[in-house]
Design an enzyme around this catalytic site. Structure first.
Site, short mmCIF file in Angstrom:
data_model
loop_
_atom_site.label_atom_id
_atom_site.label_comp_id
_atom_site.label_asym_id
_atom_site.label_seq_id
_atom_site.Cartn_x
_atom_site.Cartn_y
_atom_site.Cartn_z
N GLU A 482 0.84 -1.19 0.00
CA GLU A 482 0.00 0.00 0.00
C GLU A 482 0.87 1.23 0.00
O GLU A 482 1.95 1.25 0.58
CB GLU A 482 -0.92 0.02 1.24
CG GLU A 482 -2.03 -1.00 1.18
CD GLU A 482 -3.06 -0.77 2.27
OE1 GLU A 482 -2.87 0.19 3.04
OE2 GLU A 482 -4.03 -1.52 2.35
N GLY A 483 0.39 2.28 -0.67
CA GLY A 483 1.09 3.55 -0.70
C GLY A 483 0.28 4.62 -0.01
O GLY A 483 -0.66 4.35 0.75
N CYS A 484 0.64 5.88 -0.29
CA CYS A 484 -0.04 7.00 0.36
C CYS A 484 -1.48 7.12 -0.11
O CYS A 484 -2.37 7.45 0.67
CB CYS A 484 0.72 8.29 0.07
SG CYS A 484 2.39 8.30 0.74
N PHE A 485 -1.72 6.87 -1.40
CA PHE A 485 -3.07 7.09 -1.92
C PHE A 485 -3.64 5.86 -2.60
O PHE A 485 -4.77 5.88 -3.06
CB PHE A 485 -3.08 8.26 -2.91
CG PHE A 485 -2.18 8.05 -4.10
CD1 PHE A 485 -2.57 7.28 -5.18
CD2 PHE A 485 -0.93 8.64 -4.13
CE1 PHE A 485 -1.74 7.11 -6.27
CE2 PHE A 485 -0.10 8.48 -5.22
CZ PHE A 485 -0.51 7.71 -6.30
N GLY A 486 -2.89 4.80 -2.70
CA GLY A 486 -3.40 3.64 -3.42
C GLY A 486 -2.79 2.37 -2.91
O GLY A 486 -2.09 2.34 -1.90
N LYS A 510 -1.88 -1.11 -10.06
CA LYS A 510 -2.05 -0.01 -9.13
C LYS A 510 -3.50 0.45 -9.18
O LYS A 510 -4.06 0.63 -10.26
CB LYS A 510 -1.12 1.16 -9.47
CG LYS A 510 0.35 0.86 -9.24
CD LYS A 510 1.18 2.14 -9.37
CE LYS A 510 2.63 1.89 -8.97
NZ LYS A 510 3.42 3.13 -8.93
N ASN A 564 12.10 -4.84 -3.54
CA ASN A 564 12.95 -3.67 -3.73
C ASN A 564 14.41 -3.99 -3.46
O ASN A 564 14.74 -4.99 -2.81
CB ASN A 564 12.47 -2.48 -2.88
CG ASN A 564 12.65 -2.71 -1.39
OD1 ASN A 564 13.76 -2.96 -0.92
ND2 ASN A 564 11.56 -2.62 -0.64
N ASP A 619 13.22 11.23 -5.44
CA ASP A 619 13.19 10.28 -4.31
C ASP A 619 13.94 9.01 -4.69
O ASP A 619 13.47 7.91 -4.46
CB ASP A 619 11.74 9.97 -3.92
CG ASP A 619 11.66 9.26 -2.57
OD1 ASP A 619 12.69 9.23 -1.85
OD2 ASP A 619 10.59 8.73 -2.23
#
Length: 816
Positions: A482-486, A510, A564, A619
């Site tokens: 999960e990410g910040c918005f999705g 995504k 990653n 980033d």
């Protein structure tokens, strides 16, 4: 008028004053009665370039040079070119009386040069010129005091700089000016033990009058703490300096950017092309002009056809070779010129174009007043009409895309909005990527009373036939993260390759979370559009398709099965490294040195491609590089929309990550993001790779990090990293952005290192004992959840290998 004997006496007096330790050289005894004599004094330091020049007249027949009455001959250090003598790397033996005798019909004119070469001791810190004087004053003050005084520091402000980082072969000088009554004694310690001259090759010199120690030509073995111990019968004091010796890394010649520069000149002008060359090994410089033969610029071997205009000779200096002089240029001289510099490491070259135009007329034709006025009127009218048209077009565009007003309650969505999305590109981009594009068409009202975007399917996106993928051919699987918005889930796409309609491809999908907001949708669309515009490359996560019709937005991208890069490296650490790991999950894969260099090379290639597309990542870190099943590195999250203007980088946020330890100083303090700030982040990523997923600036609190970065401190060399690669990291961390390498240069250097590295070079991955030493209390739990970690995150990463929060003996940092 002074007589000849008076002049001889005056020259001898000058020489006696300049060098009391040497016998004053005498002038030749026999000189023509018609001779004219002049004497010039010249002082130089050891290692300087001596340059002596005679003043010539038009009727000079010949020139002779003598030193101390003996004919001066050319050597490997001495060069004679008519009226000029150059002596390189001057030594004390070069002191003496030089004579330049010019023979003319009217007589002989002699110019004497009284040369004195004195010794010079360079120092790490700039000492005041009055060191000797101040020391004498201190001792006089001590002796004049009637009462005993314990030792004290006479100039503590000169001792504030404790860490000294110097290149190898430099001369280092440490000072501890002190006072006391009776006069205290001075001793020097290294690593806490008495330091004797036979403890280092070449020994050292102690100057008690200036309370200093001098070490010539330092080498890496000279690293360590040096302590001056000052004591008398009434007490003792001490002060410690830390010396760090940085080895030089050989490299091919470096040419100053922008030189030589393109030039446009009138015919008949004189032109100077300048090429600044920097090289440790002696460079060989040539100036070339590109030519054509039978209309071709290349020969049968594929190499450019060139004419050598200037090459270094036996008596040519590098400074002379850095300038190409062209006199009275014609139209035939208009072409491409190249400065080529090479040394034992490699070759570098820069080119420039010369454009020759007609000579400017001295009496230009002046327009008559009526014609000039008419042109102004027409131009002004055209400009005003254009402004009116642009104003009308902008007004209509605003009316077309204007959002319908909301009620006072923002929780009710009146209609689906059009999102004008701004691309993330560098400031110098002139492409259409910088323009706002309407990506969502208005739709019917949503009945949702929630401020969240629960009716995602009601937002209609225009279909893009190149990327649209049918929903019924996409099978969603388990969540990946999960990410910040999705969120991202694994998926299987059937027939993604149109030539193989039944082939199943593993993909990552995504999508928005159930509580997503309108801004979240805008960000996801922005990322998708950015990936479309950037295109495909082997070393970035590529867009494969999208589901935009009849349902929620799905963005289909490549799947990287090995996760990653940070976790990929940590999972391949051997059990011998000191970190908390789960032995059950330790991989049996052995990483060679070439594997690590290959990781860095692939990331550099991906960043070179993004830079060519005017994309700034902002980033770049090992956590944002994904690894495929075939161990191919792919850069991710380069299309994310990041709000860089409303982030407080000095505080943690509840759900945001602040990558301060990867950020360049200009991005951290001034919020300036460029390709060169990405290069800084790449240097930190290199450090992560060669520490097998280590956390940057281990044990350093963020507030302290800000201060250390401003002071020029940098991280230590990882234990399994070569000097060449560490110098590459240091180049990436240069304080001046323009002095950092480009990604193209990094790709070239890493490509060369990969080619020269053997596959059998396996790493000795046992961390040296002194790589990290305890500096902060270790309060780790079984999972990493430190607020001082390299990335600020409110929530801990589950099952994450933990490195001890240790600090190097000098803070884990070096000063540039």
């Amino acid at each position: 008028m002074l007589s000849w004997r008076h002049l001889v006496f005056w020259a001898m007096l000058v020489m006696a004053t300049l060098s009391a330790a040497r016998p004053a050289p005498t002038l030749p005894e026999q000189v023509s009665p018609k001779a004219k004599v002049e004497v010039e004094s010249y002082s130089a330091h050891h290692g300087d370039l001596l340059q002596l020049r005679c003043r010539l007249r038009d009727d000079v027949h010949s020139i002779n040079w003598e030193k101390d009455g003996v004919q001066l001959a050319e050597t490997n250090r001495t060069r004679i070119t008519g009226a000029e003598v150059e002596v390189r790397d001057a030594v004390q033996e070069d002191s003496g009386l030089y004579a330049c005798m010019t023979h003319r019909p009217s007589g002989t004119e002699t110019t004497f040069f009284a040369v004195n070469v004195s010794d010079r001791i360079p120092s790490v810190e700039d000492d005041d010129d009055d060191d000797e004087k101040s020391s004498s004053e201190e001792k006089e003050a001590e002796n004049s005091k009637p009462n005993p005084v314990a030792p004290f520091w006479a100039h503590p402000e000169k001792m504030e700089k404790k860490l000294h980082a110097v290149p190898a072969a430099k001369t280092v000088k440490f000072r501890c000016p002190a006072g006391g009554t009776p006069s205290p004694t001075l001793r020097w310690l290294k690593n806490g033990k008495e330091f004797k001259p036979d403890h280092r090759i070449g020994g050292y010199k102690v100057r008690y009058q200036t309370w200093s120690i001098i070490m010539d030509s330092v080498v890496p073995s000279d690293k360590g703490p040096y302590t001056c111990l000052v004591e008398n019968n009434y007490g003792s004091i001490n002060h410690t300096y830390q010396l760090d010796v940085v080895e030089r890394s050989p490299h091919r010649p470096i040419l100053q950017a922008g030189l030589p520069a393109n030039q446009t000149v009138p015919v008949g002008s004189n032109v100077d092309f300048v090429c600044k060359v920097y090289s440790d090994p002696q460079p060989h410089i040539q100036w070339l002009k590109h030519v054509t033969v039978n209309g071709s610029k290349y020969g049968s071997d594929g190499l450019p056809l060139v004419q050598v205009l200037k090459a270094a000779g036996v008596n040519t200096t590098d400074k002379e070779m850095e300038v190409l002089h062209l006199r009275n240029v014609s139209f035939e001289d208009a072409w491409e010129y190249t400065c080529l510099a090479g040394n034992s490491i490699g070759i570098s070259h820069h080119s420039a174009w010369l454009t020759v135009v007609e000579a400017i007329s001295e009496n230009p034709v002046i327009m008559t007043s009526p014609l000039y006025l008419e042109i102004i009127i027409y131009c002004t009218g055209a400009f005003l009409i254009s402004c009116m048209l642009v104003t009308v077009i902008i007004y209509k565009m605003k009316n077309t895309t204007k959002k319908t007003d909301f009620n006072s309650q923002p929780a009710v969505h009146k209609l689906a909005k059009s999102f004008p999305l701004q691309r993330q590109v560098s400031a110098d981009s002139s492409s259409s990527m910088s323009s706002g594009v309407m990506l969502v068409r208005p739709s019917r009202l949503s009945s949702s009373g929630s401020p969240m975007l629960t009716g995602v399917s009601e937002y209609e996106l225009p279909e893009d036939p190149r990327w649209e993928f049918s929903r019924d051919r996409l099978i969603l699987g388990k969540p990946l993260g999960e990410g910040c918005f999705g969120q991202v889930v694994m998926g299987e796409a059937i027939g993604l390759d149109k030539e193989k309609p039944n082939r199943v491809t593993k993909v990552a999908v995504k999508m928005l979370k159930s509580d997503a907001t309108e801004k979240d949708l805008s960000d996801l669309i922005s990322e998708m559009e950015m990936m479309k515009m950037i295109g495909k490359h082997k070393n970035i996560i590529n867009l494969l398709g999208a589901c935009t019709q009849d349902g929620p937005l799905y963005v289909i991208v490549e799947y990287a099965s090995k996760g990653n890069l940070r976790e990929y490296l940590r999972a391949r650490r051997p059990p011998g490294m000191e970190y908390c790991y789960n032995p059950i999950h330790v991989s049996k894969d052995m990483l060679s040195f070439k594997d690590l260099v290959s990781c860095a090379y692939q990331v550099a290639r991906g960043m070179e491609y993004l830079a060519s597309k005017k994309c700034i990542h902002r980033d770049l870190a090992a956590r944002n590089v994904l690894v495929t099943e075939d161990s191919v590195m792919k850069i991710a999250d380069f299309g994310l929309a990041r709000d860089i203007h409303h982030i407080d980088y000095y505080k943690k946020t509840t759900n945001g990550r602040l990558p301060v330890k990867w950020m360049a100083p200009e991005a951290l303090f001034d919020r300036i993001y460029t390709h060169q700030s990405d290069v800084w982040s790449f240097g930190v990523l290199l450090w992560e790779i060669f520490t097998l997923g280590g956390s940057p600036y281990p044990g350093v609190p963020v507030e302290e990090l800000f201060k250390l970065l401003k002071e020029g401190h940098r991280m230590d060399k990882p234990g399994n990293c070569t000097n060449e690669l560490y110098m590459m990291m240091r180049d990436c961390w240069h304080a001046v952005p323009s002095q950092r390498p480009t990604f193209k240069q990094l790709v070239e250097d890493l490509d060369r290192i990969v080619a020269m590295t053997s596959n059998q070079e396996y790493l000795d991955l046992s961390m040296p004992v002194d790589q990290y030493s305890p500096g902060f209390p270790d309060t780790r739990s079984s999972t990493c959840s430190s607020g001082e970690d390299s990335v600020f995150s409110h929530d801990p990463l589950p099952d994450e290998p933990c490195l001890p929060k240790y600090q190097h003996a000098n803070g884990g940092l070096k000063k540039r």
